[in-house]
Design a protein around this motif. Structure first.
Motif, PDB file in Angstrom:
ATOM      1  N   LEU A 166       7.393   3.973  14.196  1.00 49.04           N
ATOM      2  CA  LEU A 166       6.163   3.240  14.513  1.00 49.04           C
ATOM      3  C   LEU A 166       6.444   2.162  15.555  1.00 49.04           C
ATOM      4  CD1 LEU A 166       4.700   2.892  10.898  1.00 49.04           C
ATOM      5  CD2 LEU A 166       3.673   4.191  12.768  1.00 49.04           C
ATOM      6  N   THR A 167       7.566   1.481  15.396  1.00 47.91           N
ATOM      7  CA  THR A 167       7.927   0.424  16.344  1.00 47.91           C
ATOM      8  C   THR A 167       8.133   1.004  17.744  1.00 47.91           C
ATOM      9  OG1 THR A 167       8.959  -0.820  14.553  1.00 47.91           O
ATOM     10  CG2 THR A 167       9.579  -1.432  16.794  1.00 47.91           C
ATOM     11  N   GLU A 168       8.795   2.169  17.792  1.00 45.91           N
ATOM     12  CA  GLU A 168       8.998   2.831  19.090  1.00 45.91           C
ATOM     13  C   GLU A 168       7.661   3.189  19.737  1.00 45.91           C
ATOM     14  OE1 GLU A 168      11.484   6.143  18.158  1.00 45.91           O
ATOM     15  OE2 GLU A 168      13.256   4.883  17.801  1.00 45.91           O
ATOM     16  N   ARG A 169       6.658   3.442  18.903  1.00 44.63           N
ATOM     17  CA  ARG A 169       5.318   3.780  19.431  1.00 44.63           C
ATOM     18  C   ARG A 169       4.521   2.532  19.799  1.00 44.63           C
ATOM     19  NH1 ARG A 169       2.930   8.454  15.369  1.00 44.63           N
ATOM     20  NH2 ARG A 169       4.765   9.812  15.327  1.00 44.63           N
ATOM     21  N   GLY A 170       5.070   1.368  19.499  1.00 46.87           N
ATOM     22  CA  GLY A 170       4.362   0.132  19.803  1.00 46.87           C
ATOM     23  C   GLY A 170       3.338  -0.264  18.759  1.00 46.87           C
ATOM     24  N   VAL A 171       3.434   0.324  17.570  1.00 47.75           N
ATOM     25  CA  VAL A 171       2.488   0.020  16.497  1.00 47.75           C
ATOM     26  C   VAL A 171       3.011  -1.172  15.683  1.00 47.75           C
ATOM     27  CG1 VAL A 171       1.407   0.887  14.380  1.00 47.75           C
ATOM     28  CG2 VAL A 171       1.792   2.435  16.321  1.00 47.75           C
ATOM     29  N   PRO A 172       2.216  -2.226  15.540  1.00 49.94           N
ATOM     30  CA  PRO A 172       2.641  -3.359  14.706  1.00 49.94           C
ATOM     31  C   PRO A 172       2.816  -2.925  13.242  1.00 49.94           C
ATOM     32  CG  PRO A 172       0.747  -3.947  16.063  1.00 49.94           C
ATOM     33  CD  PRO A 172       0.911  -2.462  16.167  1.00 49.94           C
ATOM     34  N   VAL A 173       3.913  -3.328  12.647  1.00 53.28           N
ATOM     35  CA  VAL A 173       4.227  -2.965  11.262  1.00 53.28           C
ATOM     36  C   VAL A 173       4.580  -4.227  10.488  1.00 53.28           C
ATOM     37  CG1 VAL A 173       5.754  -1.644   9.742  1.00 53.28           C
ATOM     38  CG2 VAL A 173       5.187  -0.745  12.002  1.00 53.28           C
ATOM     39  N   VAL A 174       4.083  -4.322   9.279  1.00 55.25           N
ATOM     40  CA  VAL A 174       4.541  -5.370   8.364  1.00 55.25           C
ATOM     41  C   VAL A 174       5.083  -4.688   7.124  1.00 55.25           C
ATOM     42  CG1 VAL A 174       3.869  -7.303   6.889  1.00 55.25           C
ATOM     43  CG2 VAL A 174       2.961  -7.130   9.215  1.00 55.25           C
ATOM     44  N   ARG A 175       6.343  -4.951   6.849  1.00 55.33           N
ATOM     45  CA  ARG A 175       6.988  -4.412   5.644  1.00 55.33           C
ATOM     46  C   ARG A 175       6.946  -5.515   4.592  1.00 55.33           C
ATOM     47  NH1 ARG A 175      12.517  -1.218   5.653  1.00 55.33           N
ATOM     48  NH2 ARG A 175      12.810  -0.858   3.434  1.00 55.33           N
ATOM     49  N   LEU A 176       6.460  -5.165   3.430  1.00 48.87           N
ATOM     50  CA  LEU A 176       6.291  -6.190   2.407  1.00 48.87           C
ATOM     51  C   LEU A 176       6.678  -5.616   1.044  1.00 48.87           C
ATOM     52  CD1 LEU A 176       3.327  -8.653   2.270  1.00 48.87           C
ATOM     53  CD2 LEU A 176       4.210  -7.635   0.170  1.00 48.87           C
ATOM     54  N   ASP A 177       7.498  -6.358   0.318  1.00 48.38           N
ATOM     55  CA  ASP A 177       7.852  -5.966  -1.042  1.00 48.38           C
ATOM     56  C   ASP A 177       7.106  -6.890  -2.003  1.00 48.38           C
ATOM     57  OD1 ASP A 177       8.944  -5.107  -3.373  1.00 48.38           O
ATOM     58  OD2 ASP A 177      11.020  -5.649  -2.887  1.00 48.38           O
ATOM     59  N   PRO A 178       6.248  -6.326  -2.859  1.00 44.89           N
ATOM     60  CA  PRO A 178       5.526  -7.191  -3.809  1.00 44.89           C
ATOM     61  C   PRO A 178       6.457  -8.056  -4.658  1.00 44.89           C
ATOM     62  CG  PRO A 178       4.547  -5.013  -3.773  1.00 44.89           C
ATOM     63  CD  PRO A 178       5.800  -4.924  -2.934  1.00 44.89           C
ATOM     64  N   ALA A 179       7.720  -7.684  -4.749  1.00 48.42           N
ATOM     65  CA  ALA A 179       8.674  -8.521  -5.486  1.00 48.42           C
ATOM     66  C   ALA A 179       8.768  -9.915  -4.881  1.00 48.42           C
ATOM     67  CB  ALA A 179      10.051  -7.863  -5.489  1.00 48.42           C
ATOM     68  N   ASP A 180       8.427 -10.041  -3.614  1.00 48.65           N
ATOM     69  CA  ASP A 180       8.507 -11.350  -2.946  1.00 48.65           C
ATOM     70  C   ASP A 180       7.289 -12.235  -3.226  1.00 48.65           C
ATOM     71  OD1 ASP A 180      10.972 -10.772  -1.904  1.00 48.65           O
ATOM     72  OD2 ASP A 180      10.160  -9.938  -0.034  1.00 48.65           O
ATOM     73  N   PHE A 181       6.266 -11.660  -3.878  1.00 45.02           N
ATOM     74  CA  PHE A 181       5.106 -12.460  -4.276  1.00 45.02           C
ATOM     75  C   PHE A 181       5.310 -12.936  -5.711  1.00 45.02           C
ATOM     76  CE2 PHE A 181       0.934 -13.144  -6.110  1.00 45.02           C
ATOM     77  CZ  PHE A 181       0.324 -13.904  -5.135  1.00 45.02           C
ATOM     78  N   PRO A 182       5.092 -14.183  -6.014  1.00 47.84           N
ATOM     79  CA  PRO A 182       4.505 -15.239  -5.186  1.00 47.84           C
ATOM     80  C   PRO A 182       5.531 -16.192  -4.567  1.00 47.84           C
ATOM     81  CG  PRO A 182       4.483 -15.927  -7.458  1.00 47.84           C
ATOM     82  CD  PRO A 182       5.156 -14.574  -7.429  1.00 47.84           C
ATOM     83  N   GLN A 183       6.823 -15.905  -4.748  1.00 47.76           N
ATOM     84  CA  GLN A 183       7.813 -16.923  -4.385  1.00 47.76           C
ATOM     85  C   GLN A 183       8.092 -17.003  -2.889  1.00 47.76           C
ATOM     86  OE1 GLN A 183      10.640 -18.158  -7.513  1.00 47.76           O
ATOM     87  NE2 GLN A 183      10.727 -15.980  -8.014  1.00 47.76           N
ATOM     88  N   GLN A 184       7.944 -15.874  -2.174  1.00 47.74           N
ATOM     89  CA  GLN A 184       8.206 -15.907  -0.735  1.00 47.74           C
ATOM     90  C   GLN A 184       7.013 -15.469   0.104  1.00 47.74           C
ATOM     91  OE1 GLN A 184      12.158 -14.482   0.601  1.00 47.74           O
ATOM     92  NE2 GLN A 184      12.506 -13.986  -1.560  1.00 47.74           N
ATOM     93  N   VAL A 185       6.048 -14.837  -0.535  1.00 46.78           N
ATOM     94  CA  VAL A 185       4.855 -14.375   0.186  1.00 46.78           C
ATOM     95  C   VAL A 185       3.660 -15.226  -0.246  1.00 46.78           C
ATOM     96  CG1 VAL A 185       3.215 -12.472   0.426  1.00 46.78           C
ATOM     97  CG2 VAL A 185       5.671 -12.021   0.504  1.00 46.78           C
ATOM     98  N   VAL A 186       2.904 -15.678   0.718  1.00 45.55           N
ATOM     99  CA  VAL A 186       1.720 -16.500   0.427  1.00 45.55           C
ATOM    100  C   VAL A 186       0.465 -15.678   0.731  1.00 45.55           C
ATOM    101  CG1 VAL A 186       0.425 -18.580   1.022  1.00 45.55           C
ATOM    102  CG2 VAL A 186       2.940 -18.639   0.943  1.00 45.55           C
TER     103      VAL A 186
END
Lengths: 89, 316
Positions: free
Chosen positions: B21-41
């Motif tokens: 996807l990155t090579e195609r120029g598509v914005p990507v956000v990788r997110l692990d729900p394990a990071d909520f709520p301590q690192q993800v707002v």
């Protein structure tokens, strides 16, 4: 993440259950075997937040080296993987 | 356009798609729900266009209104402070699930929606729809009645036991799983069958098995040839004894597979079949979030590209 089905059939663990085999063992559990996981040598890898992928020491993505379906057995942060991370379900 | 990928940081299968996807120029956000709520707002507000707002990770800000594709891969559970009491933990986990999960659920463009995955993981449900979709399904019994099980097995003759889920458990420090297991007449009426639901299926002769990976209707079939006794019963039990080829999928099977996925609301799935010596395809199960990386590796079929295509395609 939740699903309506999971909510409808809660599978919460009762208290006071021990971890020893009992005479009440369900039939299907008799056929339990230890899986043969396929570990990936990830000792020199780290997550690169810019590329958003796992990389080796020189910054090359692991995906360019190792192929999918070969997950490590224990995550570095101590969480345990599900069977689908160990087996090619 | 942004693609949101829900998975853990060690998922190399997702890495491959993210790189494409990155090579195609598509914005990507990788997110692990394990990071909520301590690192993800999470900050979201409802308005005339539904929920809008942001998910902010230590490295990225995701504008929810830009999400056009979401891949539910291998997310982990919410990770909460270890100092919480049990009551505090349960309250926080439930609220995180309803809050974070509720906002995420409202987005569109899922591969696959977690509710669809949850439903499709029920084997009786998927077998029901497989029959409705015109696929051949082996004779199957689900019961907790040992007497009925004995009678059914006697009528069918050659029978295997299959777990209804993908169970794994820990005992004395060791992990155990259950594969498909042939059972003998002395086991057919075992009282331990009464202790929970058990599934028995007619054992079929195999020419080979097939893992049919489907992405938005595209089919990526892989014939799995087993070369050991264990692998001939269940190929998951002995990967080293497998070889692969690309079979031709009969049109009737392909039509049935597409109909099944439509019924299950799945855009991605890995379906398993037995091909008997007479050439008939028998549906075994559908894995709504099954692994495919090793199939791509062994057959060279562009599954990762198909997933990248699907994630950048607006859902109908």
């Amino acid at each position: 993440m939740s699903t309506a089905v999971t909510d409808a059939f809660p599978l919460g663990r009762d208290e006071n259950r021990n971890d020893q085999v009992t005479e009440w063992r369900p039939f299907g559990m008799r056929y339990g075997v230890q899986p043969t996981p396929i570990p990936v040598p990830l000792s020199d890898t780290k997550y690169d937040p810019d590329q958003q992928v796992l990389v080796v020491a020189d910054g090359q993505p692991c995906a360019k080296i190792e192929r999918a379906g070969t997950m490590r057995v224990t995550y570095p942060d101590g969480q345990k993987p599900g069977q689908s991370d160990v087996e090619k379900d | 356009m942004t693609v949101l990928i829900l998975t853990n940081p060690f998922d190399i299968t997702a890495d491959d798609v993210i790189l494409r996807l990155t090579e195609r120029g598509v914005p990507v956000v990788r997110l692990d729900p394990a990071d909520f709520p301590q690192q993800v707002v999470l900050h979201s507000e409802i308005g005339g266009n539904g929920w809008t707002g942001t998910l902010t990770t230590p490295h990225r800000i995701l504008d929810l209104s830009t999400v056009t594709g979401i891949w539910y891969r291998r997310p982990r559970k919410f990770r909460l402070p270890a100092q919480m009491s049990q009551a505090e933990y349960e309250f926080a986990a439930t609220e995180a699930r309803r809050g974070f999960g509720g906002i995420i659920n409202s987005l569109t463009g899922w591969i696959n929606h977690p509710s669809a995955i949850g439903r499709a993981e029920y084997k009786p449900y998927q077998l029901h729809h497989a029959v409705q979709a015109g696929l051949n399904v082996p004779r199957t019994l689900i019961t907790n009645d040992p007497k009925q099980a004995k009678g059914w097995c006697a009528r069918v003759g050659d029978v295997v036991y299959k777990p209804l889920s993908a169970p794994s458990w820990l005992e004395n420090g060791d992990t155990y799983v259950v594969f498909t297991t042939p059972i003998t007449p002395d086991q057919w009426g075992d009282p331990a069958i009464g202790r929970t639901a058990h599934m028995f299926q007619q054992r079929l002769d195999k020419e080979f098995e097939v893992r049919l990976t489907m992405v938005d209707g595209k089919a990526f079939p892989a014939a799995i040839h087993a070369h050991s006794d264990a692998a001939r019963i269940d190929w998951r039990s002995d990967y080293d004894a497998l070889t692969y080829s690309i079979p031709t999928v009969p049109q009737r099977v392909l039509t049935g597979a597409r109909d099944l996925l439509r019924r299950l609301h799945l855009r991605y799935a890995a379906l398993d079949f037995i091909v008997s010596p007479d050439g008939r395809w028998h549906f075994l199960e559908v894995n709504p979030n099954g692994q495919y990386g090793w199939i791509e590796e062994h057959t060279g079929q562009p599954i990762s590209d198909a997933i990248a295509d699907a994630l950048t395609r607006k859902e109908n």
